[in-house]
Design a protein around this motif. Structure first.
Motif, PDB file in Angstrom:
ATOM      1  N   SER A  75       0.577  -1.333   0.071  1.00  0.00           N
ATOM      2  CA  SER A  75      -0.088  -0.092  -0.266  1.00  0.00           C
ATOM      3  C   SER A  75       0.685   1.319   0.244  1.00  0.00           C
ATOM      4  O   SER A  75       0.824   2.191  -0.769  1.00  0.00           O
ATOM      5  N   ALA A  76       1.495   0.964   1.081  1.00  0.00           N
ATOM      6  CA  ALA A  76       2.555   2.552   0.869  1.00  0.00           C
ATOM      7  C   ALA A  76       3.325   2.952  -0.428  1.00  0.00           C
ATOM      8  O   ALA A  76       3.609   4.071  -1.262  1.00  0.00           O
ATOM      9  N   TRP A  77       3.924   1.663  -1.164  1.00  0.00           N
ATOM     10  CA  TRP A  77       4.993   1.715  -2.534  1.00  0.00           C
ATOM     11  C   TRP A  77       3.791   1.870  -3.671  1.00  0.00           C
ATOM     12  O   TRP A  77       3.938   3.138  -4.619  1.00  0.00           O
ATOM     13  N   LEU A  78       2.721   1.823  -3.308  1.00  0.00           N
ATOM     14  CA  LEU A  78       1.811   1.833  -4.727  1.00  0.00           C
ATOM     15  C   LEU A  78       2.018   3.703  -4.606  1.00  0.00           C
ATOM     16  O   LEU A  78       0.721   4.358  -5.570  1.00  0.00           O
ATOM     17  N   GLY A  79       1.504   3.386  -2.964  1.00  0.00           N
ATOM     18  CA  GLY A  79       0.288   5.654  -2.558  1.00  0.00           C
ATOM     19  C   GLY A  79       1.541   6.135  -3.338  1.00  0.00           C
ATOM     20  O   GLY A  79       1.240   7.457  -3.942  1.00  0.00           O
ATOM     21  N   ILE A  80       2.950   6.015  -2.743  1.00  0.00           N
ATOM     22  CA  ILE A  80       4.368   6.600  -3.425  1.00  0.00           C
ATOM     23  C   ILE A  80       4.188   6.614  -4.742  1.00  0.00           C
ATOM     24  O   ILE A  80       4.325   7.842  -5.857  1.00  0.00           O
ATOM     25  N   ARG A  81       3.682   5.589  -5.633  1.00  0.00           N
ATOM     26  CA  ARG A  81       4.114   6.021  -7.120  1.00  0.00           C
ATOM     27  C   ARG A  81       2.828   6.439  -7.813  1.00  0.00           C
ATOM     28  O   ARG A  81       3.307   6.703  -8.911  1.00  0.00           O
ATOM     29  N   SER A  82       1.500   6.560  -6.578  1.00  0.00           N
ATOM     30  CA  SER A  82       0.458   6.938  -7.771  1.00  0.00           C
ATOM     31  C   SER A  82       0.958   8.847  -7.762  1.00  0.00           C
ATOM     32  O   SER A  82       0.206   9.095  -8.703  1.00  0.00           O
ATOM     33  N   GLY A  83       1.283   9.618  -6.639  1.00  0.00           N
ATOM     34  CA  GLY A  83       1.566  11.092  -7.974  1.00  0.00           C
ATOM     35  C   GLY A  83       2.473  11.118  -8.113  1.00  0.00           C
ATOM     36  O   GLY A  83       2.605  12.448  -8.963  1.00  0.00           O
ATOM     37  N   ARG A 128       2.847  16.102 -14.344  1.00  0.00           N
ATOM     38  CA  ARG A 128       3.262  17.555 -14.024  1.00  0.00           C
ATOM     39  C   ARG A 128       2.528  18.267 -13.791  1.00  0.00           C
ATOM     40  O   ARG A 128       1.028  18.338 -13.833  1.00  0.00           O
ATOM     41  N   GLY A 129       2.804  19.640 -12.768  1.00  0.00           N
ATOM     42  CA  GLY A 129       2.613  20.170 -12.839  1.00  0.00           C
ATOM     43  C   GLY A 129       1.563  19.973 -11.380  1.00  0.00           C
ATOM     44  O   GLY A 129       0.886  20.962 -10.676  1.00  0.00           O
ATOM     45  N   SER A 130       1.784  18.949 -10.746  1.00  0.00           N
ATOM     46  CA  SER A 130       0.502  18.383  -9.596  1.00  0.00           C
ATOM     47  C   SER A 130       1.728  18.396  -8.216  1.00  0.00           C
ATOM     48  O   SER A 130       1.727  17.259  -7.758  1.00  0.00           O
ATOM     49  N   THR A 131       2.360  19.319  -7.937  1.00  0.00           N
ATOM     50  CA  THR A 131       3.450  18.783  -6.671  1.00  0.00           C
ATOM     51  C   THR A 131       1.737  18.632  -5.385  1.00  0.00           C
ATOM     52  O   THR A 131       2.752  17.623  -4.888  1.00  0.00           O
ATOM     53  N   ALA A 132       1.168  18.843  -5.888  1.00  0.00           N
ATOM     54  CA  ALA A 132       0.066  18.214  -4.218  1.00  0.00           C
ATOM     55  C   ALA A 132      -0.351  17.204  -4.403  1.00  0.00           C
ATOM     56  O   ALA A 132      -0.550  16.190  -3.506  1.00  0.00           O
ATOM     57  N   ALA A 133      -0.871  17.353  -5.722  1.00  0.00           N
ATOM     58  CA  ALA A 133      -1.454  15.509  -5.826  1.00  0.00           C
ATOM     59  C   ALA A 133      -0.282  14.379  -5.389  1.00  0.00           C
ATOM     60  O   ALA A 133      -0.387  13.734  -4.819  1.00  0.00           O
ATOM     61  N   THR A 175       0.318  14.302  -1.861  1.00  0.00           N
ATOM     62  CA  THR A 175      -0.495  13.651  -1.425  1.00  0.00           C
ATOM     63  C   THR A 175      -0.499  11.676  -1.570  1.00  0.00           C
ATOM     64  O   THR A 175      -0.761  11.109  -0.749  1.00  0.00           O
ATOM     65  N   GLY A 176      -0.655  11.337  -2.825  1.00  0.00           N
ATOM     66  CA  GLY A 176      -0.705   9.907  -2.853  1.00  0.00           C
ATOM     67  C   GLY A 176       0.746   9.495  -2.123  1.00  0.00           C
ATOM     68  O   GLY A 176       0.794   8.652  -1.564  1.00  0.00           O
ATOM     69  N   THR A 177       1.948  10.050  -1.633  1.00  0.00           N
ATOM     70  CA  THR A 177       3.151   9.789  -0.844  1.00  0.00           C
ATOM     71  C   THR A 177       2.823   9.683   0.320  1.00  0.00           C
ATOM     72  O   THR A 177       3.392   8.454   1.238  1.00  0.00           O
ATOM     73  N   ALA A 178       2.153  10.978   0.940  1.00  0.00           N
ATOM     74  CA  ALA A 178       1.882  10.945   2.205  1.00  0.00           C
ATOM     75  C   ALA A 178       0.936   9.726   2.914  1.00  0.00           C
ATOM     76  O   ALA A 178       0.991   9.254   3.707  1.00  0.00           O
ATOM     77  N   TYR A 179      -0.490   9.686   1.872  1.00  0.00           N
ATOM     78  CA  TYR A 179      -1.179   8.566   1.893  1.00  0.00           C
ATOM     79  C   TYR A 179      -0.911   7.111   2.171  1.00  0.00           C
ATOM     80  O   TYR A 179      -0.689   6.139   2.477  1.00  0.00           O
ATOM     81  N   GLY A 180       0.093   7.228   1.410  1.00  0.00           N
ATOM     82  CA  GLY A 180       0.597   6.043   1.173  1.00  0.00           C
ATOM     83  C   GLY A 180       1.885   4.893   2.049  1.00  0.00           C
ATOM     84  O   GLY A 180       1.681   4.151   3.031  1.00  0.00           O
TER      85      GLY A 180
END
Length: 240
Positions: free
Chosen positions: A101-109, A113-118, A121-126
Motif C-alpha cells: 500500500s505504501a509503495w503503490l501510494g507513493i508511485r501514484s503521485g 506534471r505540474g501537480s506537486t500537491a497530488a 498527497t499520494g506519497t503521504a497517504y501511502g
C-alpha cells in the motif's frame, strides 16, 4: 521534375487538411471544458490506478490472516493451527500488504506534471499505511507490557487494524472523492466495533468474512470505475 513546388491538387488538399486558424484566438468554451475534463480524467486514472490492487490485497489479507487466527483453537473440527503459525500468517499478511500500500501510494503521485500537491498527497497517504500499521503493533506491545491480558489482546489487535483500515479508506474517499472508498471505510469502522460482541474466536471469522469480502467487492467496483474512467479519457483524446 523538381519537388520544390507542389502541384495545385496537392496544395488544395493540404489547405483542406490545415485550415487557417489564428493561434492567438481563444479556444471555444466547449472545447476548453472538454480539454479540462479529459485532463482531470487522466490524472484521476493515474492517482486511483492503485486502488483495485490495494483493496484486493487487503481483502486476501483479511481472509487469510483472520481466517488463520480463527483456526488457532480448532474452531473448525478436525483442523487447527498452532498459535505461532497463525500469528505469523497474520503478521506476514499485514506487513506485506502495508508495504504494498505504501509503495503503490507513493508511485501514484509520480509523473504528474505540474501537480506537486497530488504527488505529495499520494506519497503521504501511502506512507501513512505503513506508519499506522507499525504504530498499532507497537501500541499493542506496550499495552501487553502494561498488563493487558492475552484474552483482551485477542480483541484489541484485530479491531484496531480493521478500525485503522476503515479510517484510511474514509480519508481516501474524501481526498479522491470516491464514494465506494468512503462507504467501505464506514463499513470497516462498524465491523471493527462490532467484532468483539461475537466473542472469541468467532470474532475472527466475522472479520475475515465481513472485512475480506467487503474489500474484494470494493476492488471489483474500483476496477470497473477505473476502466470506465480510462475509456472516457481515451475516447476524449481520440475525439480531440
Amino acid at each position: 521534375m523538381s519537388n520544390s513546388k507542389q502541384r495545385p491538387s496537392d496544395a488544395a488538399a493540404h489547405a483542406e487538411r490545415t485550415p487557417n486558424v489564428d493561434d492567438d484566438a481563444p479556444l471555444d468554451p466547449a472545447a476548453m471544458y472538454a480539454l479540462m475534463q479529459n485532463q482531470q480524467r487522466s490524472i484521476e486514472s493515474q492517482v486511483n490506478g492503485f486502488v483495485p490492487v490495494i483493496t484486493m490485497a487487503w481483502g486476501l489479507t483479511w481472509l487469510l490472516g483472520f481466517g488463520a487466527l480463527w483456526l488457532i483453537d480448532g474452531a473448525r473440527p478436525g483442523f487447527a493451527l498452532a498459535m505461532p503459525v497463525a500469528i505469523g500468517i497474520f503478521v506476514a499478511c499485514v506487513a506485506v500488504t502495508s508495504a504494498l500500500s505504501a509503495w503503490l501510494g507513493i508511485r501514484s503521485g509520480r509523473g504528474l506534471r505540474g501537480s506537486t500537491a497530488a504527488a505529495f498527497t499520494g506519497t503521504a497517504y501511502g506512507v501513512t499505511w505503513g506508519v499506522g500499521a507499525t504504530a498499532l503493533g507497537v501500541l499493542g506491545g506496550a499495552l501487553r507490557s502494561a498488563g493487558m491480558t492475552a484474552e483482551m489482546a485477542n480483541f484489541y489487535y484485530p479491531s484496531a487494524y480493521v478500525f485503522f483500515a476503515g479510517i484510511m479508506y474514509m480519508i481516501a474517499g474524501a481526498i479522491w472523492r470516491t464514494v465506494p472508498s468512503l462507504v467501505a471505510g464506514i463499513w470497516l469502522v462498524a465491523i471493527a466495533a462490532a467484532a468483539p460482541y461475537f466473542g472469541y474466536p468467532n470474532h475472527y471469522l466475522f472479520l475475515a468474512l465481513a472485512g475480506g469480502l467487503a474489500f474484494i467487492a470494493l476492488a471489483v467496483l474500483s476496477l470497473v470505475r477505473l476502466r470506465r474512467l480510462r475509456a472516457a479519457a481515451s475516447g476524449s483524446a481520440r475525439r480531440g
